[in-house]
Scaffold this motif. Sequence first.
Motif, PDB file in Angstrom:
ATOM      1  N   THR A 245       0.838  -1.197   0.000  1.00  0.00           N
ATOM      2  CA  THR A 245       0.000   0.000   0.000  1.00  0.00           C
ATOM      3  C   THR A 245       0.874   1.248   0.000  1.00  0.00           C
ATOM      4  N   VAL A 246       2.152   1.087   0.357  1.00  0.00           N
ATOM      5  CA  VAL A 246       3.117   2.176   0.193  1.00  0.00           C
ATOM      6  C   VAL A 246       3.323   2.368  -1.316  1.00  0.00           C
ATOM      7  N   PRO A 247       3.416   3.621  -1.795  1.00  0.00           N
ATOM      8  CA  PRO A 247       3.668   3.808  -3.227  1.00  0.00           C
ATOM      9  C   PRO A 247       4.971   3.118  -3.657  1.00  0.00           C
ATOM     10  N   VAL A 248       4.901   2.399  -4.773  1.00  0.00           N
ATOM     11  CA  VAL A 248       6.030   1.604  -5.261  1.00  0.00           C
ATOM     12  C   VAL A 248       6.559   2.190  -6.562  1.00  0.00           C
ATOM     13  N   ILE A 249       7.862   2.164  -6.739  1.00  0.00           N
ATOM     14  CA  ILE A 249       8.411   2.415  -8.070  1.00  0.00           C
ATOM     15  C   ILE A 249       8.899   1.076  -8.609  1.00  0.00           C
ATOM     16  N   GLU A 250       8.256   0.662  -9.710  1.00  0.00           N
ATOM     17  CA  GLU A 250       8.570  -0.631 -10.326  1.00  0.00           C
ATOM     18  C   GLU A 250       9.832  -0.471 -11.160  1.00  0.00           C
ATOM     19  N   THR A 251      10.780  -1.374 -10.944  1.00  0.00           N
ATOM     20  CA  THR A 251      12.047  -1.243 -11.667  1.00  0.00           C
ATOM     21  C   THR A 251      12.393  -2.504 -12.432  1.00  0.00           C
ATOM     22  N   GLY A 252      13.133  -2.315 -13.439  1.00  0.00           N
ATOM     23  CA  GLY A 252      14.041  -3.324 -13.892  1.00  0.00           C
ATOM     24  C   GLY A 252      13.657  -4.375 -14.886  1.00  0.00           C
ATOM     25  N   VAL A 253      12.404  -4.812 -14.969  1.00  0.00           N
ATOM     26  CA  VAL A 253      12.141  -5.886 -15.908  1.00  0.00           C
ATOM     27  C   VAL A 253      12.244  -5.325 -17.326  1.00  0.00           C
ATOM     28  N   GLY A 254      13.140  -5.906 -18.109  1.00  0.00           N
ATOM     29  CA  GLY A 254      13.387  -5.366 -19.433  1.00  0.00           C
ATOM     30  C   GLY A 254      13.271  -6.414 -20.521  1.00  0.00           C
ATOM     31  N   TRP A 336       8.182 -14.664 -27.005  1.00  0.00           N
ATOM     32  CA  TRP A 336       8.004 -13.211 -27.221  1.00  0.00           C
ATOM     33  C   TRP A 336       7.852 -12.476 -25.894  1.00  0.00           C
ATOM     34  N   GLU A 337       7.387 -13.199 -24.882  1.00  0.00           N
ATOM     35  CA  GLU A 337       7.130 -12.562 -23.579  1.00  0.00           C
ATOM     36  C   GLU A 337       8.324 -12.619 -22.635  1.00  0.00           C
ATOM     37  N   THR A 338       9.343 -13.425 -22.985  1.00  0.00           N
ATOM     38  CA  THR A 338      10.362 -13.761 -21.999  1.00  0.00           C
ATOM     39  C   THR A 338      11.522 -12.779 -21.962  1.00  0.00           C
ATOM     40  N   GLU A 339      11.891 -12.384 -20.723  1.00  0.00           N
ATOM     41  CA  GLU A 339      13.150 -11.690 -20.506  1.00  0.00           C
ATOM     42  C   GLU A 339      14.167 -12.784 -20.164  1.00  0.00           C
ATOM     43  N   TYR A 340      14.943 -13.219 -21.164  1.00  0.00           N
ATOM     44  CA  TYR A 340      15.828 -14.379 -20.937  1.00  0.00           C
ATOM     45  C   TYR A 340      16.897 -14.105 -19.892  1.00  0.00           C
ATOM     46  N   LEU A 341      17.505 -12.916 -19.937  1.00  0.00           N
ATOM     47  CA  LEU A 341      18.642 -12.617 -19.062  1.00  0.00           C
ATOM     48  C   LEU A 341      19.696 -13.712 -19.208  1.00  0.00           C
ATOM     49  N   ALA A 342      19.888 -14.161 -20.426  1.00  0.00           N
ATOM     50  CA  ALA A 342      20.749 -15.316 -20.724  1.00  0.00           C
ATOM     51  C   ALA A 342      21.122 -15.227 -22.206  1.00  0.00           C
ATOM     52  N   ASP A 358       3.487  -2.914 -33.451  1.00  0.00           N
ATOM     53  CA  ASP A 358       2.446  -3.704 -32.783  1.00  0.00           C
ATOM     54  C   ASP A 358       3.051  -4.807 -31.922  1.00  0.00           C
ATOM     55  N   HIS A 359       4.068  -5.495 -32.480  1.00  0.00           N
ATOM     56  CA  HIS A 359       4.709  -6.561 -31.708  1.00  0.00           C
ATOM     57  C   HIS A 359       5.282  -5.993 -30.404  1.00  0.00           C
ATOM     58  N   ILE A 360       5.993  -4.899 -30.513  1.00  0.00           N
ATOM     59  CA  ILE A 360       6.637  -4.325 -29.331  1.00  0.00           C
ATOM     60  C   ILE A 360       5.592  -3.843 -28.325  1.00  0.00           C
ATOM     61  N   ARG A 361       4.556  -3.195 -28.821  1.00  0.00           N
ATOM     62  CA  ARG A 361       3.514  -2.706 -27.895  1.00  0.00           C
ATOM     63  C   ARG A 361       2.810  -3.876 -27.208  1.00  0.00           C
ATOM     64  N   THR A 362       2.769  -5.017 -27.877  1.00  0.00           N
ATOM     65  CA  THR A 362       2.109  -6.183 -27.280  1.00  0.00           C
ATOM     66  C   THR A 362       2.983  -6.851 -26.213  1.00  0.00           C
ATOM     67  N   TYR A 363       4.263  -7.005 -26.511  1.00  0.00           N
ATOM     68  CA  TYR A 363       5.100  -7.855 -25.647  1.00  0.00           C
ATOM     69  C   TYR A 363       6.097  -7.109 -24.759  1.00  0.00           C
ATOM     70  N   SER A 364       6.360  -5.848 -25.064  1.00  0.00           N
ATOM     71  CA  SER A 364       7.417  -5.154 -24.330  1.00  0.00           C
ATOM     72  C   SER A 364       7.046  -4.920 -22.871  1.00  0.00           C
ATOM     73  N   SER A 365       8.061  -4.871 -22.018  1.00  0.00           N
ATOM     74  CA  SER A 365       7.840  -4.487 -20.626  1.00  0.00           C
ATOM     75  C   SER A 365       7.986  -2.978 -20.454  1.00  0.00           C
ATOM     76  N   GLY A 366       8.194  -2.266 -21.567  1.00  0.00           N
ATOM     77  CA  GLY A 366       8.239  -0.803 -21.486  1.00  0.00           C
ATOM     78  C   GLY A 366       9.570  -0.248 -21.020  1.00  0.00           C
ATOM     79  N   HIS A 367      10.643  -0.984 -21.238  1.00  0.00           N
ATOM     80  CA  HIS A 367      11.960  -0.541 -20.794  1.00  0.00           C
ATOM     81  C   HIS A 367      12.666   0.211 -21.932  1.00  0.00           C
ATOM     82  N   THR A 368      13.255  -0.516 -22.896  1.00  0.00           N
ATOM     83  CA  THR A 368      14.017   0.118 -23.967  1.00  0.00           C
ATOM     84  C   THR A 368      13.805  -0.629 -25.274  1.00  0.00           C
ATOM     85  N   GLU A 369      13.587   0.122 -26.359  1.00  0.00           N
ATOM     86  CA  GLU A 369      13.472  -0.494 -27.680  1.00  0.00           C
ATOM     87  C   GLU A 369      14.342   0.314 -28.648  1.00  0.00           C
TER      88      GLU A 369
END
Lengths: 444, 444
Positions: A245-254, A336-342, A358-369
């Motif tokens: 319930t504390v405001p959160v800043i979501e980080t990192g999933v790319g 298409w959904e996976t952040e492999y980190l590998a 369209d592909h990016i808007r569908t699957y991206s986590s909103g980090h960097t393209e």
Amino acid sequence: MTLSCDAVTQGQTDLDREAIVPEPPVGDVTQAVLEVARRAKLAARSLANATRATKDAALVAMADALVASADEIVAANALDLERGRDGGMAAGLLDRLALDPARIASIADALRTVAGLPDPVGEVVRGSTLPNGLRLRQIRVPMGVVGMIYEARPNVTVDATGLAIKSGNAVVLRGGSAAQSGNEVIVRVLGRALESLDLPADLVQSIDAYGRPGAVALMHARGLVDVLVPRGGADLIRTVVRESTVPVIETGVGNCHVYVDATADLEAALPIVLNAKTQRVGVCNAAETLLVHEAVADAFLPTALAALAAAEVTVHGDERTVAAGDGVLVATETDWETEYLAPEIAVRVVADLDEAIDHIRTYSSGHTEAILTRDLPSSERFAAEIDSAAIMINASTRFTDGGEFGLGAELGISTQKLHARGPMGLGELTTTKWIVNGDNHIRP
Amino acid sequence: MTLSCDAVTQGQTDLDREAIVPEPPVGDVTQAVLEVARRAKLAARSLANATRATKDAALVAMADALVASADEIVAANALDLERGRDGGMAAGLLDRLALDPARIASIADALRTVAGLPDPVGEVVRGSTLPNGLRLRQIRVPMGVVGMIYEARPNVTVDATGLAIKSGNAVVLRGGSAAQSGNEVIVRVLGRALESLDLPADLVQSIDAYGRPGAVALMHARGLVDVLVPRGGADLIRTVVRESTVPVIETGVGNCHVYVDATADLEAALPIVLNAKTQRVGVCNAAETLLVHEAVADAFLPTALAALAAAEVTVHGDERTVAAGDGVLVATETDWETEYLAPEIAVRVVADLDEAIDHIRTYSSGHTEAILTRDLPSSERFAAEIDSAAIMINASTRFTDGGEFGLGAELGISTQKLHARGPMGLGELTTTKWIVNGDNHIRP
């Protein structure tokens, strides 16, 4: 200094597992954590209006204290490592957890770097004199109490504390059971350093001793904790977002994308794709999916696939990609959904820019393209229509980083839109306050 | 235009009550609301890069359509009023709910005012060329989808839509069952106006038909809804904060204080106290507690208490206040915590500035606090040490308002520290995006 998403691996959270240490009853834990937060809030008052000189001195004192206490820290860290080995912790994680005098010196140096950065507090963001004569200023002030929930990386304990103190905040840390012994000593050392300058040790506190229920209590300490920053794998971040319930800043999933447009300079494109994927694989700004315009698929894909294979990158491709190279696995929706980190990448041939967007808007986590193109309208449409924190035009996704962007320090990379988006520096640990001077004004 | 906290009354939420209309099964509702949010997200794409001219034309078309459909709206509103009367709704709430052609014209005018404001989208917030030659710009872009959860005030339906559209966003509205018939028509009229300009009607959608489970589904539509703004009483806001996984901006609860310092100009102090308490009692920036330095208590309190009594304000005082005036009730702990939103005030004599600051830091909701003083160091300490969105020095608390601050429009007054603090204008409905232009840069 950067607290970036280096070597974050998914599924490392112990928030959803049993903690290793026995835990006291939940009600007691909640009270204890709220008491920690209350002390943090009180301590933060002493720093809210501290001069930059005071805060920088605190950072240097903490750096000196860490180096002076290196033996004690290494000894405590050895207990964590032993527990990790006994529990079957993977070699990579053990390495991330390990401290030695050289690593401690480097962590201490990062504090000195932060001391050298400008102080965000006190900046006048906006100001004016209103028609009725009221003098209005919006000034930057510390948040108050910053909560950090992270995993098995003792350097984050120090980095987060440094950034919080520099921006005038107290910090409450929950570092996870795997690094608990080392973190306990580090927090004590940092607190003693603060006390040596007559600052309250409560500016840096750990709630590791309260296990998972303690972390949950922190997430519900709204009113005492001003912002919570989870740092770690996708599971940890999801848990904090769901519970808090504390405001959160979501980080990192790319889940970052590189799109090779019809007009891309293909010779330049290859090193960019390789850099984005392989320069460092376990980080949030590494590329996870490559999209190729069908007009250049025949010219680009065979070379690109061969180069990726040579770099020992596993490729999951759509039908055309599978046909274009050896050993390409068939991509499923999950890829298409996976952040492999590998060393793995998903590759797809798209009909045009629209399909790429369209592909990016569908699957991206909103980090960097990234788009690789020589066509100005394509670059402008990509930048305008992609809804991510950072858009690279003819550059590697790996540049999305507080250090690279010149922010000096980085607490993480926000993938949400509220408050902070993209690399977060010291300024993102502050809020603002309106100060209005009148001459006995009343509202008509 | 202002969506300020006018006449918000605590406990008005129907989020915790049974809705008046029958509700479909929860699973279906969740899917239906997620589908609304998905359509909103898609519609938002059409507006994200719209020119200011397009957005202003949309606002004017919506204003014209409201006036042209006034009869239809008034007829629907009559159903809400009838249901309200049958359900025993208080006269003040009925008045707030009621629409007539003149009120509709005034609501439409507010849309035209917003059309006249500058467009926040596209502003370059920061930018530089990095040492490696990368060109970096941080630009202001729309949030995407804004969710509003509010109560029984049909003007908010229009105002929120206007602010959202002007800043390039789609809006999903949950206006509560009491205003459901009128809101349904208003949303349809606004959507038709958008369609007349070839913009998607899905830019403004209501989920009122889905009742309380619909509101809960909206609170969990993370990834589809970018920010949720609850507007209403403390109960509603608390519920949204507790339930929501979508980032929330907390608005409006104002337990505001006026502190009369030892050196205050007492003749000027009296009208400021009266203005802060009585100029409008049901608003979040009205004063709820008066603190008086003991050095001026004898000189100030009897006059102040007599003036408050003459203005028919009920006073809850500490021991010294009770002794200083007639008819003063004994204040309890609850009084210090209460946002009366009524002709009532709590009054306490404090020993010094420190005690005033401690009292405010203990009981304030972090909205607005005023100090009345001629002592410069006192004013500076008060401004520095009070942790609230706005500090007034020799001015009434009533000035904390988007209109008064010159922001042109106001979506609410944020009492949290993340993203927005104090009056929120159009800029607070935007986020930013980093755009990086390179020359085939790779990270070394």
